[in-house]
Design a protein around this motif. Structure first.
Motif, PDB file in Angstrom:
ATOM      1  N   HIS A 102       0.833  -1.205   0.000  1.00  0.00           N
ATOM      2  CA  HIS A 102       0.000   0.000   0.000  1.00  0.00           C
ATOM      3  C   HIS A 102       0.872   1.261   0.000  1.00  0.00           C
ATOM      4  O   HIS A 102       0.561   2.239  -0.692  1.00  0.00           O
ATOM      5  CB  HIS A 102      -0.918   0.005   1.219  1.00  0.00           C
ATOM      6  CG  HIS A 102      -2.063  -0.944   1.121  1.00  0.00           C
ATOM      7  ND1 HIS A 102      -3.045  -0.840   0.162  1.00  0.00           N
ATOM      8  CD2 HIS A 102      -2.401  -2.036   1.868  1.00  0.00           C
ATOM      9  CE1 HIS A 102      -3.933  -1.802   0.305  1.00  0.00           C
ATOM     10  NE2 HIS A 102      -3.560  -2.548   1.336  1.00  0.00           N
ATOM     11  N   ALA A 154       2.235   1.838  -3.495  1.00  0.00           N
ATOM     12  CA  ALA A 154       1.221   2.419  -4.379  1.00  0.00           C
ATOM     13  C   ALA A 154       1.033   3.903  -4.074  1.00  0.00           C
ATOM     14  O   ALA A 154       0.932   4.731  -4.987  1.00  0.00           O
ATOM     15  CB  ALA A 154      -0.099   1.662  -4.219  1.00  0.00           C
ATOM     16  N   SER A 155       0.996   4.254  -2.791  1.00  0.00           N
ATOM     17  CA  SER A 155       0.832   5.657  -2.400  1.00  0.00           C
ATOM     18  C   SER A 155       2.030   6.493  -2.839  1.00  0.00           C
ATOM     19  O   SER A 155       1.874   7.592  -3.385  1.00  0.00           O
ATOM     20  CB  SER A 155       0.659   5.770  -0.883  1.00  0.00           C
ATOM     21  OG  SER A 155      -0.542   5.179  -0.457  1.00  0.00           O
ATOM     22  N   ARG A 179       2.164   7.274  -6.614  1.00  0.00           N
ATOM     23  CA  ARG A 179       1.279   8.383  -6.980  1.00  0.00           C
ATOM     24  C   ARG A 179       1.874   9.721  -6.526  1.00  0.00           C
ATOM     25  O   ARG A 179       1.846  10.706  -7.255  1.00  0.00           O
ATOM     26  CB  ARG A 179      -0.096   8.200  -6.330  1.00  0.00           C
ATOM     27  CG  ARG A 179      -0.854   6.973  -6.793  1.00  0.00           C
ATOM     28  CD  ARG A 179      -2.259   6.955  -6.192  1.00  0.00           C
ATOM     29  NE  ARG A 179      -2.962   5.741  -6.525  1.00  0.00           N
ATOM     30  CZ  ARG A 179      -3.194   4.747  -5.684  1.00  0.00           C
ATOM     31  NH1 ARG A 179      -2.777   4.840  -4.437  1.00  0.00           N
ATOM     32  NH2 ARG A 179      -3.836   3.671  -6.068  1.00  0.00           N
ATOM     33  N   LEU A 239      -2.396  13.512  -0.989  1.00  0.00           N
ATOM     34  CA  LEU A 239      -2.490  12.136  -1.488  1.00  0.00           C
ATOM     35  C   LEU A 239      -3.382  11.294  -0.597  1.00  0.00           C
ATOM     36  O   LEU A 239      -4.277  10.584  -1.081  1.00  0.00           O
ATOM     37  CB  LEU A 239      -1.089  11.515  -1.539  1.00  0.00           C
ATOM     38  CG  LEU A 239      -1.051   9.980  -1.610  1.00  0.00           C
ATOM     39  CD1 LEU A 239      -1.502   9.520  -2.987  1.00  0.00           C
ATOM     40  CD2 LEU A 239       0.315   9.434  -1.288  1.00  0.00           C
ATOM     41  N   GLU A 295      -6.812   9.361  -1.557  1.00  0.00           N
ATOM     42  CA  GLU A 295      -6.961   7.902  -1.489  1.00  0.00           C
ATOM     43  C   GLU A 295      -8.146   7.472  -0.636  1.00  0.00           C
ATOM     44  O   GLU A 295      -8.634   6.346  -0.776  1.00  0.00           O
ATOM     45  CB  GLU A 295      -5.672   7.267  -0.947  1.00  0.00           C
ATOM     46  CG  GLU A 295      -4.536   7.278  -1.937  1.00  0.00           C
ATOM     47  CD  GLU A 295      -3.308   6.560  -1.420  1.00  0.00           C
ATOM     48  OE1 GLU A 295      -2.459   6.202  -2.233  1.00  0.00           O
ATOM     49  OE2 GLU A 295      -3.194   6.367  -0.186  1.00  0.00           O
ATOM     50  N   ALA A 337      -9.378   5.919  -4.844  1.00  0.00           N
ATOM     51  CA  ALA A 337      -8.288   4.980  -5.051  1.00  0.00           C
ATOM     52  C   ALA A 337      -8.757   3.569  -4.708  1.00  0.00           C
ATOM     53  O   ALA A 337      -9.701   3.375  -3.946  1.00  0.00           O
ATOM     54  CB  ALA A 337      -7.078   5.357  -4.199  1.00  0.00           C
ATOM     55  N   GLY A 361      -3.428   1.690  -1.723  1.00  0.00           N
ATOM     56  CA  GLY A 361      -2.716   2.770  -1.049  1.00  0.00           C
ATOM     57  C   GLY A 361      -3.069   2.810   0.434  1.00  0.00           C
ATOM     58  O   GLY A 361      -4.015   2.162   0.887  1.00  0.00           O
ATOM     59  N   TYR A 385      -6.595   4.110   1.173  1.00  0.00           N
ATOM     60  CA  TYR A 385      -7.590   3.075   0.852  1.00  0.00           C
ATOM     61  C   TYR A 385      -7.603   1.997   1.939  1.00  0.00           C
ATOM     62  O   TYR A 385      -8.668   1.538   2.359  1.00  0.00           O
ATOM     63  CB  TYR A 385      -7.253   2.452  -0.504  1.00  0.00           C
ATOM     64  CG  TYR A 385      -8.122   1.289  -0.881  1.00  0.00           C
ATOM     65  CD1 TYR A 385      -9.434   1.485  -1.318  1.00  0.00           C
ATOM     66  CD2 TYR A 385      -7.642  -0.022  -0.807  1.00  0.00           C
ATOM     67  CE1 TYR A 385     -10.240   0.405  -1.666  1.00  0.00           C
ATOM     68  CE2 TYR A 385      -8.443  -1.094  -1.156  1.00  0.00           C
ATOM     69  CZ  TYR A 385      -9.740  -0.873  -1.589  1.00  0.00           C
ATOM     70  OH  TYR A 385     -10.527  -1.951  -1.931  1.00  0.00           O
TER      71      TYR A 385
END
Length: 261
Positions: free
Chosen positions: A65, A68-69, A72, A200, A204, A208, A211, A214
């Protein structure tokens, strides 16, 4: 010697503040005044944090996660820096461009990044474009503002000397304006990184499918407060690491320019 004492004092006071916060948190958690469902103890959050490092939740481990964060964030932050820094320098150098861009920029920079979430959801769905757009909205203004300030406060004697030597405008920008503006630009990048990272996480929570944000939403849906708080800890640690890295770059630049106290 004085610097070492000051640094040691700062570390001790910082650890004292952190220890006091954790102690107060633990005391409230074990007192029974607040349900354990809503306020788990620091030990429980730590256990959940370490568990998420090995066990998947909402489709990935905590590292997955975070990756992924951060991916971005990197796209949005770099885009903001690549556009914002040159724009700020040029606005500080060319009065006409400043007069054209400033009214629009001053209006848009007061729009909170989270306000762009509905547009991001409509335009990009849960794809990577939405969070990047929101990160860009948070990170862009500090890049422009600090580059602009750096350009405005360049020593006029340097510019006059370059002009007397017949240096072309593009070389003055590259060899005088940009180097002189670097300290202000780095300060802006620190602010920009912080706002971008915060933006961000907000993005999320809504737009999203992976992340840390999320993961926290899924933790809330499962009434897993430890998961939500473990995500908050991860967010704070990554933000601290980003700021520390940029502070180090700032100190190195200041030392080379003879500006460090």
């Amino acid at each position: 010697m004085q610097k070492q004492i000051s640094f040691t004092r700062s570390v001790v006071l910082g650890l004292l503040g952190l220890g006091s916060f954790i102690g107060l948190w633990h005391g409230l958690a074990v007192s029974g005044m607040i349900s354990n469902v809503f306020l788990p103890s620091p030990v429980e959050v730590y256990d959940r944090f370490t568990t998420l490092l090995d066990r998947r939740f909402a489709g990935a481990t905590l590292q997955g996660h975070l990756f992924a964060s951060f991916q971005r964030f990197a796209y949005g932050f770099l885009l903001a820096a690549l556009i914002g820094i040159p724009l700020g320098l040029l606005m500080g150098w060319y009065q006409l461009l400043d007069e054209i861009v400033s009214p629009l920029f001053d209006a848009l920079r007061f729009v909170a990044p989270i306000a762009w979430v509905p547009f991001a959801a409509l335009w990009f769905g849960t794809g990577i474009g939405g969070p990047i757009m929101i990160i860009f909205a948070g990170a862009f203004p500090p890049c422009v503002i600090n580059a602009y300030r750096g350009a405005k406060f360049v020593d006029p004697r340097l510019i006059e000397a370059a002009n007397m030597l017949g240096t072309p405008s593009h070389r003055v920008i590259r060899e005088v304006l940009l180097p002189s503006s670097v300290p202000s630009i780095i300060s802006g990048l620190r602010v920009s990184a912080g706002l971008g990272w915060q933006s961000l996480v907000g993005a999320e929570l809504i737009v999203a499918s992976a992340g840390v944000g999320y993961m926290m939403v899924q933790g809330q849906a499962n009434i897993s407060t430890t998961t939500v708080m473990a995500g908050m800890v991860a967010i704070g640690l990554v933000g601290l690491a980003l700021d520390s890295a940029l502070r180090l770059v700032e100190r190195i630049i200041q030392r080379r320019r003879g500006l460090e106290n």
